[in-house]
Design a protein around this motif. Sequence first.
Motif, PDB file in Angstrom:
ATOM      1  N   GLN A  74     -43.872 -54.944   0.316  1.00  0.00           N
ATOM      2  CA  GLN A  74     -45.195 -54.596   0.848  1.00  0.00           C
ATOM      3  C   GLN A  74     -46.087 -54.184  -0.318  1.00  0.00           C
ATOM      4  O   GLN A  74     -45.645 -53.461  -1.202  1.00  0.00           O
ATOM      5  CB  GLN A  74     -45.108 -53.423   1.844  1.00  0.00           C
ATOM      6  CG  GLN A  74     -44.342 -53.747   3.106  1.00  0.00           C
ATOM      7  CD  GLN A  74     -44.428 -52.637   4.132  1.00  0.00           C
ATOM      8  OE1 GLN A  74     -45.248 -51.727   4.028  1.00  0.00           O
ATOM      9  NE2 GLN A  74     -43.569 -52.708   5.132  1.00  0.00           N
ATOM     10  N   GLU A  75     -47.322 -54.655  -0.264  1.00  0.00           N
ATOM     11  CA  GLU A  75     -48.311 -54.257  -1.275  1.00  0.00           C
ATOM     12  C   GLU A  75     -49.079 -53.051  -0.740  1.00  0.00           C
ATOM     13  O   GLU A  75     -49.666 -53.119   0.337  1.00  0.00           O
ATOM     14  CB  GLU A  75     -49.261 -55.434  -1.531  1.00  0.00           C
ATOM     15  CG  GLU A  75     -50.471 -55.111  -2.386  1.00  0.00           C
ATOM     16  CD  GLU A  75     -50.083 -54.596  -3.752  1.00  0.00           C
ATOM     17  OE1 GLU A  75     -49.287 -55.247  -4.420  1.00  0.00           O
ATOM     18  OE2 GLU A  75     -50.591 -53.525  -4.134  1.00  0.00           O
ATOM     19  N   ALA A  76     -49.060 -51.964  -1.502  1.00  0.00           N
ATOM     20  CA  ALA A  76     -49.714 -50.726  -1.055  1.00  0.00           C
ATOM     21  C   ALA A  76     -51.131 -50.632  -1.583  1.00  0.00           C
ATOM     22  O   ALA A  76     -51.466 -51.239  -2.599  1.00  0.00           O
ATOM     23  CB  ALA A  76     -48.916 -49.519  -1.537  1.00  0.00           C
ATOM     24  N   ARG A  80     -50.631 -45.180  -2.638  1.00  0.00           N
ATOM     25  CA  ARG A  80     -50.055 -44.841  -1.332  1.00  0.00           C
ATOM     26  C   ARG A  80     -48.610 -45.280  -1.154  1.00  0.00           C
ATOM     27  O   ARG A  80     -48.047 -45.124  -0.061  1.00  0.00           O
ATOM     28  CB  ARG A  80     -50.895 -45.448  -0.203  1.00  0.00           C
ATOM     29  CG  ARG A  80     -52.392 -45.297  -0.356  1.00  0.00           C
ATOM     30  CD  ARG A  80     -52.856 -43.851  -0.371  1.00  0.00           C
ATOM     31  NE  ARG A  80     -54.283 -43.783  -0.624  1.00  0.00           N
ATOM     32  CZ  ARG A  80     -54.874 -42.905  -1.408  1.00  0.00           C
ATOM     33  NH1 ARG A  80     -54.160 -41.978  -2.039  1.00  0.00           N
ATOM     34  NH2 ARG A  80     -56.178 -42.920  -1.583  1.00  0.00           N
ATOM     35  N   ALA A  83     -46.054 -43.151   0.720  1.00  0.00           N
ATOM     36  CA  ALA A  83     -46.307 -43.040   2.158  1.00  0.00           C
ATOM     37  C   ALA A  83     -45.744 -44.266   2.876  1.00  0.00           C
ATOM     38  O   ALA A  83     -45.112 -44.149   3.935  1.00  0.00           O
ATOM     39  CB  ALA A  83     -47.799 -42.896   2.437  1.00  0.00           C
ATOM     40  N   LEU A  84     -45.951 -45.445   2.285  1.00  0.00           N
ATOM     41  CA  LEU A  84     -45.404 -46.671   2.869  1.00  0.00           C
ATOM     42  C   LEU A  84     -43.881 -46.601   2.920  1.00  0.00           C
ATOM     43  O   LEU A  84     -43.260 -46.890   3.948  1.00  0.00           O
ATOM     44  CB  LEU A  84     -45.824 -47.906   2.039  1.00  0.00           C
ATOM     45  CG  LEU A  84     -47.135 -48.601   2.422  1.00  0.00           C
ATOM     46  CD1 LEU A  84     -48.313 -47.661   2.255  1.00  0.00           C
ATOM     47  CD2 LEU A  84     -47.349 -49.853   1.616  1.00  0.00           C
ATOM     48  N   THR A  86     -41.979 -44.064   2.917  1.00  0.00           N
ATOM     49  CA  THR A  86     -41.566 -43.074   3.915  1.00  0.00           C
ATOM     50  C   THR A  86     -41.412 -43.720   5.286  1.00  0.00           C
ATOM     51  O   THR A  86     -40.388 -43.575   5.949  1.00  0.00           O
ATOM     52  CB  THR A  86     -42.614 -41.941   4.002  1.00  0.00           C
ATOM     53  OG1 THR A  86     -42.640 -41.232   2.765  1.00  0.00           O
ATOM     54  CG2 THR A  86     -42.286 -40.971   5.132  1.00  0.00           C
ATOM     55  N   ALA A  87     -42.454 -44.442   5.705  1.00  0.00           N
ATOM     56  CA  ALA A  87     -42.437 -45.044   7.041  1.00  0.00           C
ATOM     57  C   ALA A  87     -41.368 -46.125   7.145  1.00  0.00           C
ATOM     58  O   ALA A  87     -40.658 -46.218   8.151  1.00  0.00           O
ATOM     59  CB  ALA A  87     -43.815 -45.617   7.376  1.00  0.00           C
ATOM     60  N   ILE A  88     -41.237 -46.938   6.101  1.00  0.00           N
ATOM     61  CA  ILE A  88     -40.247 -48.032   6.142  1.00  0.00           C
ATOM     62  C   ILE A  88     -38.844 -47.452   6.316  1.00  0.00           C
ATOM     63  O   ILE A  88     -38.068 -47.892   7.167  1.00  0.00           O
ATOM     64  CB  ILE A  88     -40.323 -48.891   4.852  1.00  0.00           C
ATOM     65  CG1 ILE A  88     -41.703 -49.540   4.718  1.00  0.00           C
ATOM     66  CG2 ILE A  88     -39.230 -49.959   4.853  1.00  0.00           C
ATOM     67  CD1 ILE A  88     -41.980 -50.118   3.329  1.00  0.00           C
ATOM     68  N   GLU A 113     -49.291 -38.182  -2.178  1.00  0.00           N
ATOM     69  CA  GLU A 113     -48.253 -38.961  -1.498  1.00  0.00           C
ATOM     70  C   GLU A 113     -46.909 -38.784  -2.212  1.00  0.00           C
ATOM     71  O   GLU A 113     -45.858 -38.694  -1.577  1.00  0.00           O
ATOM     72  CB  GLU A 113     -48.636 -40.452  -1.471  1.00  0.00           C
ATOM     73  CG  GLU A 113     -49.702 -40.806  -0.442  1.00  0.00           C
ATOM     74  CD  GLU A 113     -51.118 -40.433  -0.870  1.00  0.00           C
ATOM     75  OE1 GLU A 113     -51.296 -39.999  -2.022  1.00  0.00           O
ATOM     76  OE2 GLU A 113     -52.043 -40.571  -0.046  1.00  0.00           O
TER      77      GLU A 113
ATOM     78  N   GLU B  58     -48.942 -35.667   5.249  1.00  0.00           N
ATOM     79  CA  GLU B  58     -49.672 -34.684   4.450  1.00  0.00           C
ATOM     80  C   GLU B  58     -51.182 -34.873   4.531  1.00  0.00           C
ATOM     81  O   GLU B  58     -51.933 -34.008   4.068  1.00  0.00           O
ATOM     82  CB  GLU B  58     -49.196 -34.714   2.985  1.00  0.00           C
ATOM     83  CG  GLU B  58     -49.451 -36.032   2.246  1.00  0.00           C
ATOM     84  CD  GLU B  58     -48.307 -37.015   2.401  1.00  0.00           C
ATOM     85  OE1 GLU B  58     -47.571 -36.921   3.400  1.00  0.00           O
ATOM     86  OE2 GLU B  58     -48.156 -37.889   1.520  1.00  0.00           O
ATOM     87  N   SER B  62     -52.456 -40.593   4.200  1.00  0.00           N
ATOM     88  CA  SER B  62     -51.040 -40.918   4.180  1.00  0.00           C
ATOM     89  C   SER B  62     -50.591 -41.463   5.539  1.00  0.00           C
ATOM     90  O   SER B  62     -49.849 -42.446   5.607  1.00  0.00           O
ATOM     91  CB  SER B  62     -50.251 -39.667   3.807  1.00  0.00           C
ATOM     92  OG  SER B  62     -48.934 -40.000   3.525  1.00  0.00           O
ATOM     93  N   ASN B  65     -51.504 -45.021   6.089  1.00  0.00           N
ATOM     94  CA  ASN B  65     -50.697 -45.904   5.233  1.00  0.00           C
ATOM     95  C   ASN B  65     -49.268 -46.026   5.747  1.00  0.00           C
ATOM     96  O   ASN B  65     -48.612 -47.055   5.555  1.00  0.00           O
ATOM     97  CB  ASN B  65     -50.748 -45.438   3.781  1.00  0.00           C
ATOM     98  CG  ASN B  65     -52.022 -45.909   3.100  1.00  0.00           C
ATOM     99  OD1 ASN B  65     -52.124 -47.063   2.711  1.00  0.00           O
ATOM    100  ND2 ASN B  65     -53.010 -45.028   2.986  1.00  0.00           N
ATOM    101  N   ALA B  69     -47.410 -49.515   6.814  1.00  0.00           N
ATOM    102  CA  ALA B  69     -46.048 -49.896   6.431  1.00  0.00           C
ATOM    103  C   ALA B  69     -45.189 -50.179   7.656  1.00  0.00           C
ATOM    104  O   ALA B  69     -44.449 -51.166   7.686  1.00  0.00           O
ATOM    105  CB  ALA B  69     -45.414 -48.786   5.598  1.00  0.00           C
ATOM    106  N   MET B 217     -45.938 -58.601   2.411  1.00  0.00           N
ATOM    107  CA  MET B 217     -47.175 -58.194   3.078  1.00  0.00           C
ATOM    108  C   MET B 217     -48.155 -57.755   1.999  1.00  0.00           C
ATOM    109  O   MET B 217     -47.986 -56.711   1.380  1.00  0.00           O
ATOM    110  CB  MET B 217     -46.885 -57.044   4.049  1.00  0.00           C
ATOM    111  CG  MET B 217     -48.140 -56.478   4.705  1.00  0.00           C
ATOM    112  SD  MET B 217     -49.267 -57.708   5.408  1.00  0.00           S
ATOM    113  CE  MET B 217     -48.206 -58.494   6.620  1.00  0.00           C
TER     114      MET B 217
END
Lengths: 266, 361
Positions: A74-76, A80, A83-84, A86-88, A113, B58, B62, B65, B69, B217
């Motif tokens: 994934q390109e952030a 960020r 943060a990406l 974290t979610a993944i 982040e 936070e 964030s 984002n 993701a 992506m």
Amino acid sequence: MTREEIIKPENLVYGKTKVLTDNIMHYCPGCSHGVIHKIIAEVIEEMGIQDQTVGVAPVGCSVFAYNYIDVDFQEAAHGRAPALATAIKRLMPDKYVFTYQGDGDLAAIGTAETVHACNRGENIVIFFVNNGIYGMTGGQMAPTTLEGMKTATCPYGRNTDLYGFPLRISELLERVDGTCYITRQSVHKVANILKAKKAIRKAFENSMAGKGTSVIEFVSACNTGWKMTPIKANEWMEEHMFAKYPLGDIKDTEKKHYVENNINAR
Amino acid sequence: MKEEARLMKGNEAFAHAAIRCGADGYFGYPITPQSEVMETLQILKPWETTGMVVLQAESEVSAINMVYAGASCGKMVLTSSSSPGVSLKQEGISYIAAGELPCLILNCMRGGPGLGTIQPSQADYFQSVKGGGHGDYHMIVLAPCSVQEMADFPSLAFELAFKYRNPVLMLTDGVVGQMMEKVVLPEQKPRRTMEEVVKQCPWATTGRMGRGNSNVMTTLELVPEKMEDRNTLLQKKYKLIEENEVRVEEYHLDDAEYAMVAFGSTARICKSACEILRAEGIKVGVLRPITLFPFPKKQISDLAKKVKGFLTVEMSAGQMVEDVRLVVNGAKPVEFYGRQGGMIPTAEEIAESFKAQLLKK
């Protein structure tokens, strides 16, 4: 000997990892990114985790990391990436998740982040390439730019009275309880490359063992931004960058024990 | 969990509905007047029942984002915030739109600009329907006006988001978010399995999982010809959405000689104003756009052939009224009444303004 006689598996002394694509890299000759990409890809192949890994690319010179390291990517947006990641990782805990970030991305615009992903102890790996300068945008001052170092936005040298001090982000993250492993490496010599590879493997293993966040800082050369030859840049890095950013492990302990010891130490 | 009737706030209903529609993850940051969304999710602990992830980030930056993701992994993810927080999310929303990623964003609007007030407002209309972040893009914008719609729309939002691979914004305000009403919560849908996610979203960055090639992506395209192609495709998609997904509620429009146009909680106050005026023998109806993008151009244009004039009512200085005027295109007068800065118009005020502006009384 014919060509066919030479090309045999038993004669193989070196091969490019399949996790690195055949795309021609856009990096400048002498840049550290290519070597770092290669050893990350090699570790992914050696661990057999190509199909279970998701990478996050930053904004900066390594914005196209996904063109070279052959895993889902994934390109952030700038800064960020943690943060990406974290979610993944939270949504797919069985995957290996890493970010690949430069010093502008991680230590300037993405500081929040970075610190908070580390503080939550996200089970991710952060690869942090520190060359003390913004490479892609043309050599501007980074938070990690050394005192007195000349860049496009501090052409007379970084004056700490005006622009603050080189930010030692790894030392800062050492104090954050969610991190389990922080190490500073380089890839300018074979011995260093071998050490760095071990660190990468350990970081990936930590992430799947649920130990918390691992951060590997690669002190790197940007000979183009520094306006030096590749050889001179490596010499300058050893003399100046390593003085401010010394190589070696900064933190290496299991999350639980570290937190307990740390609390006791206070 | 079966369908059940409860009494609760709009924000709470939204949180229940997010779990019940089978969402995989919520990422948010506290801000008044929508904090009950994350508070409710934390109380309900969906990670122990459906496996849904709930995370307090936070910052709004964030959080959006994280949504980018999660959506890139093909997961059903959402966030919620209020005006100042949604401003912070605009960068991420632009990336999400560019990446054609399905997700749900709730904006429980409060008065601005700046830190503004914590009272209700509708002054984020422009930001919501015209872009908000950089570049040419649109979100699908749904405007709930009741606690029931706060419970019903998340499921619809995700359906549209995945159908068009596009972010969906639920644009509501502090009135709908905070008021308590009877609501029938939808039945619990199961979360999709990983196999179902991969089947539905072959583009998702789930790890290769034996795919044989890597998914990426990215919204970066340095070759301008290719970037223009990407933009052209986006615009085609928005056109398709405009053709197929307009939703409105009509109230007393059959015999109406005048029409009020309003969305969200303001539309409900307009219905009361409509009753006041009808009691005086003035035939007024209300058109409530449920989708703000796509905007009900055809419905308003058809109405312009029928009625003598329009009154657009908003809790803003007049934003949607520009779109109404654009559609009516001078054929009939389009007047405006609005309150700002957290003030809510009363039905009486609206009726008076209607008479003063359209009947010259």
